[in-house]
Design a protein around this motif. Structure first.
Motif, PDB file in Angstrom:
ATOM      1  N   HIS A 177       0.574  -1.590   0.101  1.00 48.24           N
ATOM      2  CA  HIS A 177      -0.077   0.092  -0.316  1.00 48.24           C
ATOM      3  C   HIS A 177       0.605   1.490   0.007  1.00 48.24           C
ATOM      4  O   HIS A 177       0.458   2.186  -0.722  1.00 48.24           O
ATOM      5  CB  HIS A 177      -0.559  -0.403   0.843  1.00 48.24           C
ATOM      6  N   ARG A 178       1.787   1.221   0.465  1.00 48.23           N
ATOM      7  CA  ARG A 178       3.024   2.313   1.095  1.00 48.23           C
ATOM      8  C   ARG A 178       3.859   2.612   0.074  1.00 48.23           C
ATOM      9  O   ARG A 178       3.162   3.959  -0.800  1.00 48.23           O
ATOM     10  CB  ARG A 178       4.264   2.012   2.559  1.00 48.23           C
ATOM     11  N   THR A 180       2.947   1.880  -3.839  1.00 46.62           N
ATOM     12  CA  THR A 180       1.110   2.133  -4.805  1.00 46.62           C
ATOM     13  C   THR A 180       1.716   3.635  -4.195  1.00 46.62           C
ATOM     14  O   THR A 180       1.260   4.331  -5.236  1.00 46.62           O
ATOM     15  CB  THR A 180       0.143   1.675  -3.973  1.00 46.62           C
ATOM     16  N   ALA A 181       1.297   3.912  -2.605  1.00 47.49           N
ATOM     17  CA  ALA A 181       0.952   5.641  -3.302  1.00 47.49           C
ATOM     18  C   ALA A 181       1.661   6.279  -3.049  1.00 47.49           C
ATOM     19  O   ALA A 181       1.027   7.558  -3.871  1.00 47.49           O
ATOM     20  CB  ALA A 181       0.325   5.866  -1.324  1.00 47.49           C
TER      21      ALA A 181
END
Length: 249
Positions: A177-178, A180-181
């Motif tokens: 998630h990190r 991708t962000a």
């Protein structure tokens, strides 16, 4: 059956992103054996997390000294190709410095040699990309140094973000998630590809989804390093689901 091919990767910090390299190598070619050798940080470095930006810059430059790389290039089996699998420690010396690192390793081992930074350039040329966005985990000054490195090879950075992470060991713990962000924040409509230049990140499971979401090639440090090594050994593998870099010869 094709004999095993041995790729020697020089790596900066033990137990960071090696498993991401092994996962991608197994997906690309079961006959590709990846062996790691570790380049020792300078005696005065201590903990990277404790250094200021100037201290980190000097530590990275010291780690990338060609003689230091050459001395560390000791593998259990003689590799068929070797790569300095560290982005910042190859681009902070400029394009000429990166080429010198590869030349010294070739002279030492007698096999083709490259680095992650040089692999980015080869991959961009292969895809005919000249305008990129950078999803950088580095301090903004180091990000600018990478943009300068790319510019030496005729590649324009149209947008970048800088996460200013404390160390490669901290980056190895980043989840999908990190990452991708960071990639989403870095993307730009004028960029023809997105680059994620850090070999400690676990990016292999994310590339296909990132490319689908952004609509352009996403080149990660892990992917370009292995692709470039495969190219040096012969024909780069074509593997669906591994990203656009591995979708065309």
């Amino acid at each position: 059956m094709r004999p095993e091919l041995h790729l020697g990767l020089l790596y900066p910090t033990r137990d960071c992103g090696e498993d991401d390299f092994l996962a991608l190598a197994g997906k690309l070619d079961p006959g590709l054996v990846v062996d790691f050798a570790y380049v020792p940080w300078g005696e005065k470095v201590g903990r990277l997390d404790d250094l200021d930006q100037a201290g980190k810059h000097e530590a990275v430059r010291e780690l990338g000294e060609p003689d230091r790389l050459s001395a560390a290039a000791r593998f259990g089996t003689r590799p068929d190709v070797v790569s300095w699998a560290c982005s910042s420690c190859s681009f902070t010396r400029g394009l000429g410095g990166a080429r010198e690192q590869a030349r010294v390793l070739e002279d030492r081992l007698g096999v083709p040699a490259s680095s992650t930074s040089l692999a980015f350039l080869t991959a961009l040329a292969h895809l005919d990309v000249r305008r990129v966005a950078l999803a950088s985990v580095y301090h903004r000054d180091t990000t600018a140094t990478f943009a300068d490195f790319l510019a030496e090879a005729g590649v324009t950075t149209v947008h970048s973000v800088s996460a200013d992470a404390p160390s490669d060991r901290a980056l190895a713990a980043w989840d999908g998630h990190r990452i991708t962000a960071l990639a989403t924040a870095a993307d730009h409509a004028d960029a023809d590809a997105l680059l994620i230049p850090e070999t400690a990140l676990h990016t292999t499971p994310l590339v296909e989804d990132l490319e689908a979401a952004l609509g352009k090639p996403v080149l990660t440090a892990t992917a370009v390093t292995l692709w470039d090594a495969s190219r040096a050994l012969g024909t780069p593998p074509v593997r669906p689901g591994s990203g656009e870099l591995f979708a065309m010869r």
